[in-house]
Design an enzyme around this catalytic site. Structure first.
Site, PDB file in Angstrom:
ATOM      1  N   CYS A  27      76.416   5.781  58.177  1.00 33.59           N
ATOM      2  CA  CYS A  27      75.768   4.895  57.209  1.00 33.59           C
ATOM      3  C   CYS A  27      76.405   5.051  55.835  1.00 33.59           C
ATOM      4  CB  CYS A  27      74.281   5.206  57.126  1.00 33.59           C
ATOM      5  SG  CYS A  27      73.364   4.734  58.606  1.00 33.59           S
ATOM      6  N   ALA A  60      75.352   2.284  61.751  1.00 38.15           N
ATOM      7  CA  ALA A  60      74.086   1.764  62.265  1.00 38.15           C
ATOM      8  C   ALA A  60      73.767   0.444  61.576  1.00 38.15           C
ATOM      9  CB  ALA A  60      72.970   2.770  62.027  1.00 38.15           C
ATOM     10  N   TYR A 186      65.022   7.176  65.157  1.00 34.98           N
ATOM     11  CA  TYR A 186      64.838   5.753  64.901  1.00 34.98           C
ATOM     12  C   TYR A 186      64.056   5.112  66.051  1.00 34.98           C
ATOM     13  CZ  TYR A 186      67.948   6.916  61.124  1.00 34.98           C
ATOM     14  OH  TYR A 186      68.494   7.510  60.009  1.00 34.98           O
ATOM     15  N   ARG A 328      81.456  13.303  59.384  1.00 33.17           N
ATOM     16  CA  ARG A 328      81.771  13.819  58.044  1.00 33.17           C
ATOM     17  C   ARG A 328      83.168  14.432  57.981  1.00 33.17           C
ATOM     18  NH1 ARG A 328      75.823  16.546  56.850  1.00 33.17           N
ATOM     19  NH2 ARG A 328      74.913  15.300  58.503  1.00 33.17           N
TER      20      ARG A 328
END
Length: 387
Positions: A27, A60, A186, A328
């Site tokens: 994201c 996402a 989610y 990352r």
């Protein structure tokens, strides 16, 4: 030198991957307030598409406005969001042939939040950037948050159809695969876990009932997306909370997905409950990927603090997973696949504009087939580098 396992080609349905390195969805919270991609996404995805990985996954992406995690999330739910994404993809594809797919999701009770760098807290429905959230049950993620509205039958149908409609838009955009976000607390994960799903209808209670809605969503997306392109699922294999979702239930879900034609499963963990206790360390989620892989035949993707080439190679070479995903790590080092290939003795396919960057000590790093004409002006010096 034998070709390292990490750099062996791999096939998922009809999708050919140059190697086993997947760029996970990340994201960026940098869309405009209507869910449309911006120039940031062109820069972000563009650099990752030149990284040498085998596969790139768009972050996402919400299937309806209320499904966004933050007001800055990307959406794919109307013509405007589709056009904005198409503009970014057109630019990236002009310079890279890396396969690009998309993760489709709905944040459920974890929606309507501020961006991470502004605190990440929930925004109330009356906030200028907020809205009323929905969920499997009216249980907030954090104590003190506004509780989500429990999805009724009409709401379930709306969300399921929104996933399918987004898959149709993804197909129109030429995206190579769709991944459904069933992890990290989610909406689909909220239905799976008994901690967040306390319904008394056919969508709650037993494991079979809790899996029902996520499987209905998968079926709808599989039917909507071209049959020759993969549909995959990302899961959290454990909530890291007693009495929550766990590996045994994940395996049952994975088997049900495989029976319905799921092409791969990406195994993560956590994100559902604020009381989770995660023993974070190198490869801390890989044992869960291995557990799933032992139970199914479809490809399995491992993720979670995979940072070194030797670590990634061991995961693939020993069969703990078929592919590894970076997030990352590859933001910090967008040339991680190049460096891994140099260290392990693999090759990468570089942009022709970067051919002269090959260090002489890694003179076999670049696969130049199709990039350099035999009589072209590009020449190797005595050390093997281009000049």
């Amino acid at each position: 030198m034998a070709q390292p396992a990490l750099f062996k080609p791999f096939r998922v349905r009809n999708l050919e991957l140059a190697n086993r390195i997947v760029i996970a969805p990340m994201c960026q919270y940098s869309a405009d307030n209507d869910g449309r991609m911006t120039d940031w996404h062109q820069i972000h995805l563009g650099q990752l598409a030149l990284s040498g990985a085998g596969l790139l996954t768009i972050e996402a992406t919400a299937v309806e406005p209320e499904g966004r995690i933050t007001w800055g999330d990307v959406g794919l739910y109307d013509d405007a969001t589709e056009a904005a994404m198409g503009k970014v993809l057109e630019s990236v594809r002009h310079w890279s042939d890396m396969p690009i797919g998309i993760q489709l999701g709905h944040a459920g009770r974890k929606a309507s939040t501020e961006t991470s760098w502004a605190g990440g807290h929930q925004l109330a429905p009356d906030d200028v950037h907020g809205w009323q959230t929905v969920g499997a049950s009216p249980i907030p993620f954090h104590a003190g948050d506004v509780a989500p509205t429990e999805l009724d039958k009409a709401g379930l149908a709306r969300v399921r159809d929104a996933f399918a409609a987004a898959a149709v838009r993804a197909a129109r955009l030429g995206l190579a695969f769709v991944q459904l976000h069933g992890a990290h607390g989610y909406l689909l994960h909220q239905f799976l876990s008994p901690l967040s799903n306390q319904r008394s209808d056919e969508y709650g209670g037993s494991l079979e009932n809790r899996m029902r809605f996520p499987l209905e969503v998968f079926d709808a997306v599989r039917a909507a997306f071209p049959v020759d392109r993969p549909v995959t699922m990302r899961v959290s294999a454990t909530d890291w909370v007693d009495g929550g979702w766990d590996l045994e239930q994940t395996i049952a879900f994975a088997k049900a997905l495989e029976a319905r034609g799921c092409d791969a499963i990406h195994v993560s963990t956590g994100g559902l409950d604020e009381h989770q206790k995660i023993p974070v360390g190198p490869s801390y989620q890989v044992p869960f990927a291995r557990g799933v892989k032992e139970a199914v035949d479809m490809p399995v993707v491992a993720v979670g603090l995979i940072t070194s080439p030797e670590q990634a190679e061991a995961i693939v070479a020993t069969g703990e997973a078929d592919l590894i995903a970076l997030a990352r790590t590859i933001l910090y080092d967008p040339r991680w696949p190049w460096h891994a290939a140099a260290e392990l003795g693999g090759t990468v396919h570089p942009p022709k504009q970067y051919l002269r960057s090959q260090p002489s000590r890694h003179r076999h790093l670049f696969d130049v087939e199709g990039l350099v004409e035999p009589q072209a002006a590009w020449r190797r010096d005595e050390g093997g580098a281009y000049r």
